[in-house]
Scaffold this active site. Structure first.
Site: not given
Ligand code: CAO
Length: 241
Positions: A39, A213-215, A217
């Site tokens: 993501p 990577d939104h998982r 950060i």
């Protein structure tokens, strides 16, 4: 997903069919997986590199006879290492439920070659100076263009920089090079009017695009990372702190 459109292009006009280079096929599969599985979010920012560029040009003039050329990419690598040290999550990888934080700083850089995109890696960029980094990037980029990079020279990166600065453009959304969790895209610097509180000043501004990577950060950390990177690029003495 609905199937990919099947079109008889020749029905609409003349076409030519070309076999795609092996590198392009491999990077296409990697890019697709990374784009679909990670993501991505991209934060855009600008760094004031007026003084840094003046210093770079001055150093290159002084060292012209010695054949030493400092590049903006070399300074960017050092600035990124400083930011990665301050924000260790950006120098990590996901492994199942765990986050693997790395204590080494291997910086990959995108190199455009006739056969497609390759990402050679500068190992231990934290232990090298800008001169050495500039020499190594030039050698690795040359090897990449000649198709002579070894697998070892393309592995182990903890973070990647994709610089389009020598080509042009303002901002773009770089795709993260899994299993890394972030990538910095850099475009062409240009002189812009910047308000100093009293008047506009002509400042050389470098566009930065950080995909993360939104998982792993979140947006606030990404904004802090970019702001810190901007501070270092604006006053490089900060890397010594
Ligand atoms: N802003 C303005 N000018 C810049 C700049 C920037 N951010 N970065 C470099 N330049 C200028 C330099 O000053 C230099 O100009 P002079 O020759 O007049 O001194 C020129 O561009 C070339 O710079 P350089 O020798 O430092 O090389 P580079 O930074 O352009 O790039 C490399 C090296 C390997 C990054 C490059 O060859 C390359 O392959 N770039 C493409 C990467 C890419 O494809 N990314 C996209 C990946 S996603 O598909």
């Amino acid at each position: 997903l609905i199937p990919w459109p099947k079109v008889d292009f020749a029905k609409f006009g003349p076409v030519e069919r070309k076999e795609r280079p092996r590198i392009k096929k491999i990077s296409a599969a990697n890019l697709h997986r990374n784009w679909v599985m990670i993501p991505h979010v991209t934060n855009h920012d600008d760094a004031d590199i007026t003084e840094l560029e003046a210093f770079r040009v001055q150093m290159n003039k002084e060292n012209e006879k010695a054949g030493i050329k400092l590049t903006m990419l070399g300074f960017l690598m050092k600035a990124c290492v400083a930011a990665l040290k301050k924000f260790p999550d950006f120098n990590s990888s996901l492994d199942g439920e765990e986050l693997v934080l790395k204590s080494y700083y291997h910086i990959g850089f995108a190199a455009d070659t006739p056969n497609g995109l390759m990402v050679p890696v500068i190992k231990d960029a934290d232990k090298k100076g800008v001169v050495q980094i500039a020499q190594e990037t030039a050698e690795l980029a040359k090897k990449a263009r000649e198709g002579k990079l070894s697998p070892a020279e393309m592995s182990g990166a903890t973070f990647t920089i994709s610089s389009l600065g020598g080509i042009g453009g303002r901002y773009f959304t770089p795709i993260i090079n899994a299993p890394e969790v972030a990538i910095l895209g850099v475009c062409k610097s240009q002189t812009e009017p910047v308000w100093d509180g009293k008047q506009f000043q002509p400042r050389l501004m470098l566009p930065l695009s950080l995909s993360w990577d939104h998982r792993v950060i979140d947006g606030a950390s990404a904004a802090r990372f970019n702001a810190y990177l901007g501070q270092i690029l604006a006053d490089f003495r900060r890397v010594l702190l």
